[in-house]
Scaffold this active site. Structure first.
Site, mmCIF file in Angstrom:
data_model
loop_
_atom_site.group_PDB
_atom_site.id
_atom_site.type_symbol
_atom_site.label_atom_id
_atom_site.label_comp_id
_atom_site.label_asym_id
_atom_site.label_seq_id
_atom_site.Cartn_x
_atom_site.Cartn_y
_atom_site.Cartn_z
ATOM 1 N N TYR A 197 -75.865 30.129 17.383
ATOM 2 C CA TYR A 197 -76.953 30.106 16.396
ATOM 3 C C TYR A 197 -76.368 29.925 14.992
ATOM 4 O O TYR A 197 -76.773 29.034 14.243
ATOM 5 C CB TYR A 197 -77.781 31.402 16.466
ATOM 6 C CG TYR A 197 -78.723 31.534 15.306
ATOM 7 C CD1 TYR A 197 -79.845 30.727 15.210
ATOM 8 C CD2 TYR A 197 -78.469 32.441 14.270
ATOM 9 C CE1 TYR A 197 -80.702 30.816 14.114
ATOM 10 C CE2 TYR A 197 -79.313 32.541 13.183
ATOM 11 C CZ TYR A 197 -80.436 31.727 13.102
ATOM 12 O OH TYR A 197 -81.266 31.817 12.012
ATOM 13 N N LYS A 221 -76.443 26.667 12.149
ATOM 14 C CA LYS A 221 -76.811 26.736 10.728
ATOM 15 C C LYS A 221 -75.707 26.124 9.857
ATOM 16 O O LYS A 221 -75.976 25.399 8.903
ATOM 17 C CB LYS A 221 -77.077 28.180 10.299
ATOM 18 C CG LYS A 221 -78.315 28.802 10.928
ATOM 19 C CD LYS A 221 -79.596 28.160 10.437
ATOM 20 C CE LYS A 221 -80.823 28.687 11.124
ATOM 21 N NZ LYS A 221 -82.028 27.875 10.912
ATOM 22 N N SER A 224 -79.052 31.047 6.778
ATOM 23 C CA SER A 224 -79.051 32.468 7.115
ATOM 24 C C SER A 224 -77.786 33.138 6.601
ATOM 25 O O SER A 224 -76.718 32.509 6.521
ATOM 26 C CB SER A 224 -79.103 32.572 8.642
ATOM 27 O OG SER A 224 -78.784 33.869 9.064
HETATM 28 P P1 NAD Z 1 -90.071 31.606 14.241
HETATM 29 O O1 NAD Z 1 -89.542 31.427 15.620
HETATM 30 O O2 NAD Z 1 -91.223 32.522 14.036
HETATM 31 O O3 NAD Z 1 -90.470 30.190 13.631
HETATM 32 C C1 NAD Z 1 -89.805 28.990 13.991
HETATM 33 C C2 NAD Z 1 -90.889 27.968 14.320
HETATM 34 O O4 NAD Z 1 -90.255 26.740 14.681
HETATM 35 C C3 NAD Z 1 -91.743 28.404 15.519
HETATM 36 O O5 NAD Z 1 -93.102 28.259 15.156
HETATM 37 C C4 NAD Z 1 -91.363 27.420 16.620
HETATM 38 O O6 NAD Z 1 -92.438 27.147 17.481
HETATM 39 C C5 NAD Z 1 -90.919 26.208 15.812
HETATM 40 N N1 NAD Z 1 -89.951 25.327 16.473
HETATM 41 C C6 NAD Z 1 -88.798 25.681 17.099
HETATM 42 N N2 NAD Z 1 -88.174 24.590 17.558
HETATM 43 C C7 NAD Z 1 -88.929 23.526 17.203
HETATM 44 C C8 NAD Z 1 -88.806 22.125 17.387
HETATM 45 N N3 NAD Z 1 -87.774 21.590 18.051
HETATM 46 N N4 NAD Z 1 -89.756 21.314 16.879
HETATM 47 C C9 NAD Z 1 -90.825 21.823 16.210
HETATM 48 N N5 NAD Z 1 -91.003 23.145 16.027
HETATM 49 C C10 NAD Z 1 -90.063 23.988 16.508
HETATM 50 O O7 NAD Z 1 -88.844 32.025 13.317
HETATM 51 P P2 NAD Z 1 -88.809 32.482 11.803
HETATM 52 O O8 NAD Z 1 -88.334 33.874 11.775
HETATM 53 O O9 NAD Z 1 -90.060 32.126 11.114
HETATM 54 O O10 NAD Z 1 -87.610 31.593 11.279
HETATM 55 C C11 NAD Z 1 -87.816 30.366 10.580
HETATM 56 C C12 NAD Z 1 -86.459 29.757 10.235
HETATM 57 O O11 NAD Z 1 -85.731 30.687 9.439
HETATM 58 C C13 NAD Z 1 -85.578 29.447 11.443
HETATM 59 O O12 NAD Z 1 -84.897 28.253 11.194
HETATM 60 C C14 NAD Z 1 -84.608 30.615 11.476
HETATM 61 O O13 NAD Z 1 -83.383 30.267 12.062
HETATM 62 C C15 NAD Z 1 -84.438 30.896 9.990
HETATM 63 N N6 NAD Z 1 -84.020 32.291 9.731
HETATM 64 C C16 NAD Z 1 -84.752 33.323 10.253
HETATM 65 C C17 NAD Z 1 -84.339 34.620 10.031
HETATM 66 C C18 NAD Z 1 -85.078 35.772 10.663
HETATM 67 O O14 NAD Z 1 -84.473 36.829 10.850
HETATM 68 N N7 NAD Z 1 -86.358 35.650 10.978
HETATM 69 C C19 NAD Z 1 -83.203 34.880 9.237
HETATM 70 C C20 NAD Z 1 -82.506 33.805 8.706
HETATM 71 C C21 NAD Z 1 -82.924 32.501 8.950
HETATM 72 C C1 WQD Z 2 -80.282 44.951 12.040
HETATM 73 C C2 WQD Z 2 -79.534 46.262 12.249
HETATM 74 C C3 WQD Z 2 -78.325 46.330 14.321
HETATM 75 C C4 WQD Z 2 -81.903 46.198 16.882
HETATM 76 C C5 WQD Z 2 -79.991 38.992 12.836
HETATM 77 C C6 WQD Z 2 -79.266 37.683 12.949
HETATM 78 C C7 WQD Z 2 -79.229 37.004 11.608
HETATM 79 C C8 WQD Z 2 -80.625 36.875 11.024
HETATM 80 C C9 WQD Z 2 -81.342 38.173 11.008
HETATM 81 C C10 WQD Z 2 -81.488 34.757 11.694
HETATM 82 C C11 WQD Z 2 -78.133 46.087 12.826
HETATM 83 C C12 WQD Z 2 -79.442 47.357 14.324
HETATM 84 C C13 WQD Z 2 -81.048 46.224 15.800
HETATM 85 C C14 WQD Z 2 -81.982 47.356 17.710
HETATM 86 C C15 WQD Z 2 -80.397 48.456 16.304
HETATM 87 N N1 WQD Z 2 -81.461 36.003 11.795
HETATM 88 N N2 WQD Z 2 -80.313 47.325 15.511
HETATM 89 N N3 WQD Z 2 -81.231 48.430 17.384
HETATM 90 O O1 WQD Z 2 -78.239 41.547 13.433
HETATM 91 O O2 WQD Z 2 -78.515 41.911 10.936
HETATM 92 O O3 WQD Z 2 -79.290 39.815 11.928
HETATM 93 O O4 WQD Z 2 -81.316 38.744 12.325
HETATM 94 O O5 WQD Z 2 -80.823 34.051 10.982
HETATM 95 O O6 WQD Z 2 -78.663 35.770 11.817
HETATM 96 O O7 WQD Z 2 -77.953 37.920 13.396
HETATM 97 O O8 WQD Z 2 -80.542 41.853 12.406
HETATM 98 O O9 WQD Z 2 -82.548 43.137 13.006
HETATM 99 O O10 WQD Z 2 -80.949 42.413 14.841
HETATM 100 O O11 WQD Z 2 -80.260 44.190 13.252
HETATM 101 O O12 WQD Z 2 -79.727 49.445 16.058
HETATM 102 O O13 WQD Z 2 -82.720 47.379 18.731
HETATM 103 O O14 WQD Z 2 -80.253 47.036 13.216
HETATM 104 O O15 WQD Z 2 -77.188 46.823 14.971
HETATM 105 O O16 WQD Z 2 -77.328 47.066 12.272
HETATM 106 P P1 WQD Z 2 -79.019 41.341 12.196
HETATM 107 P P2 WQD Z 2 -81.148 42.870 13.440
#
Ligand code: NAD
Ligand code: WQD
Length: 341
Positions: free
Chosen positions: A148, A152, A124
């Site tokens: 979190y 990572k 991330s």
């Molecule tokens: P999500 O929660 O929709 O998907 C994660 C999946 O993993 C879910 O289906 C959950 O049931 C499963 N899971 C969690 N713990 C588990 C375990 N111990 N064993 C088996 N399955 C498990 O989230 P997402 O948005 O699809 O994110 C996928 C990956 O990408 C995550 O690792 C997340 O940290 C990373 N990521 C997400 C974002 C984002 O903003 N969505 C940004 C950067 C990185």
């Molecule tokens: C985006 C912008 C908020 C909600 C997070 C995780 C990051 C990654 C992606 C997993 C910011 C603003 C948000 C609201 C708002 N996930 N905001 N009102 O914080 O950039 O990243 O998700 O890896 O690790 O930290 O994403 O969508 O929460 O926020 O004003 O109700 O929207 O302040 O500027 P962020 P976000």
């Protein structure tokens, strides 16, 4: 070629399954359904006409993983499984380190035992902490402000150490920026269990009438309109990045361990996203500007040029498509996968 997709029933995982099928790979989904539903995989079948093998299991369960590696000839693992709510990770750090870090270590151990040596990891942009400048390149210093993000960074380190011990492994660390949007069919999308933490599901919840109004966290950032700026990337573009990352494992000129940003390279403010969503939905998005959210940064966007050079990937969709597609999913399914078709 069979690809083990941990967390494949989730938001990014389900979209990636479609792109894998489209590219001729066979996804095998392993998910404990802690934040997802198998309905997403039924919908993937509806979209692609192909059934996905699903195994309900936890990545902390070594025996269950050994069973899967024994049963299927796995070419590579795409490791999405993990918990992702930043605020919750601050309240429950042990749960996050156990699920994300212990789960990853158990998974990599099972891969080692079963001689599966290709892995793509969902990292991330959070690993860049509060970057000194933008756009962010992969060589920027990393830091963490919450468990979190800490999980990572630890998992990235574990994989870098595995690379030292086993230089023949193929390892891709993909650092996602802000994934949003939904499949253009409107059949799958993001379905938060609770009140959304992230901006896009919150805005779409307001537009569909589930949530009353958006709180914009801070109007006094040093950005053009005072609200936070992020690099929003369409989830389908992101999903395609995983196919490119897999294909790059076969390219001898790509290093066996590599790290790439998956972002668009463009930053949009919260107010710009509200305006784009208003245009997509034709619904008013009620909002008020409130205090900053603890731990937030002003501005974050990628330099995605290395991904283009290394794995021949670049994002193609802009914010209006992201909002249009989110709205199609949200308006067809106001309660997510709980809405019957
Ligand atoms: P999500 O929660 O929709 O998907 C994660 C999946 O993993 C879910 O289906 C959950 O049931 C499963 N899971 C969690 N713990 C588990 C375990 N111990 N064993 C088996 N399955 C498990 O989230 P997402 O948005 O699809 O994110 C996928 C990956 O990408 C995550 O690792 C997340 O940290 C990373 N990521 C997400 C974002 C984002 O903003 N969505 C940004 C950067 C990185
Ligand atoms: C985006 C912008 C908020 C909600 C997070 C995780 C990051 C990654 C992606 C997993 C910011 C603003 C948000 C609201 C708002 N996930 N905001 N009102 O914080 O950039 O990243 O998700 O890896 O690790 O930290 O994403 O969508 O929460 O926020 O004003 O109700 O929207 O302040 O500027 P962020 P976000």
């Amino acid at each position: 070629m069979n690809i083990l997709v941990t967390g494949g029933a989730g938001y990014i995982g389900s979209h990636t399954c479609i792109e894998l099928l489209d590219a001729g790979f066979t996804p095998i989904v392993f998910d404990n359904l802690s934040n997802s539903s198998t309905i997403a995989l039924d919908r993937v079948k509806q979209i692609t006409g192909q059934t996905i093998t699903f195994i309900k299991g936890d990545v902390r369960d070594a025996e269950a993983l050994d069973h899967v590696f024994n049963e299927y000839n796995i070419y590579a693992v795409i490791h999405f499984a993990g918990l992702k709510a930043v605020g919750e990770s601050v309240e429950k750090p042990l749960m996050y380190y156990d699920n994300n870090v212990s789960g990853s270590i158990t998974l990599f151990g099972a891969m080692e035992r079963n001689t599966v040596s290709r892995v793509i990891f969902s990292s991330s942009a959070t690993v860049y902490g509060d970057p000194a400048t933008v756009p962010i390149t992969e060589d920027f210093p990393t830091s963490t402000t919450n468990p979190y993000g800490g999980s990572k960074l630890i998992i990235e380190d574990v994989l870098k150490n595995i690379h030292i011990a086993h230089p023949e492994w193929n390892i891709a660390l993909l650092r996602y920026f802000n994934p949003v949007g939904a499949h253009k069919s409107g059949l799958i999308g993001e379905d938060p269990n609770d009140i959304p933490n992230n901006l896009m599901p919150y805005i779409s919840g307001v537009a569909v009438g589930k949530l009353e109004q958006l709180s914009i966290f801070g109007g006094d950032y040093p950005t053009p309109d005072g609200t936070g700026v992020r690099d929003y990337i369409h989830v389908v573009d992101l999903a395609k990045g995983h196919v490119k990352a897999l294909q790059a494992f076969e390219n001898p000129s790509v290093d066996n361990l590599y790290t790439v940003n998956l972002g668009t390279g463009k930053g949009y403010s919260v107010l710009e996203m509200v305006a784009a969503f208003n245009k997509a939905s034709n619904k008013p998005i009620k909002y008020q500007i409130t205090d900053r959210r603890a731990g937030d940064i002003a501005c974050c966007y990628a330099d995605p040029s290395y991904a283009k050079t290394l794995i021949d990937w670049e994002a193609t969709m802009g914010v209006q498509v992201m909002c249009d597609d989110t709205w199609r999913w949200q308006s067809n399914h106001p309660t997510g996968y709980k809405t019957n078709d």
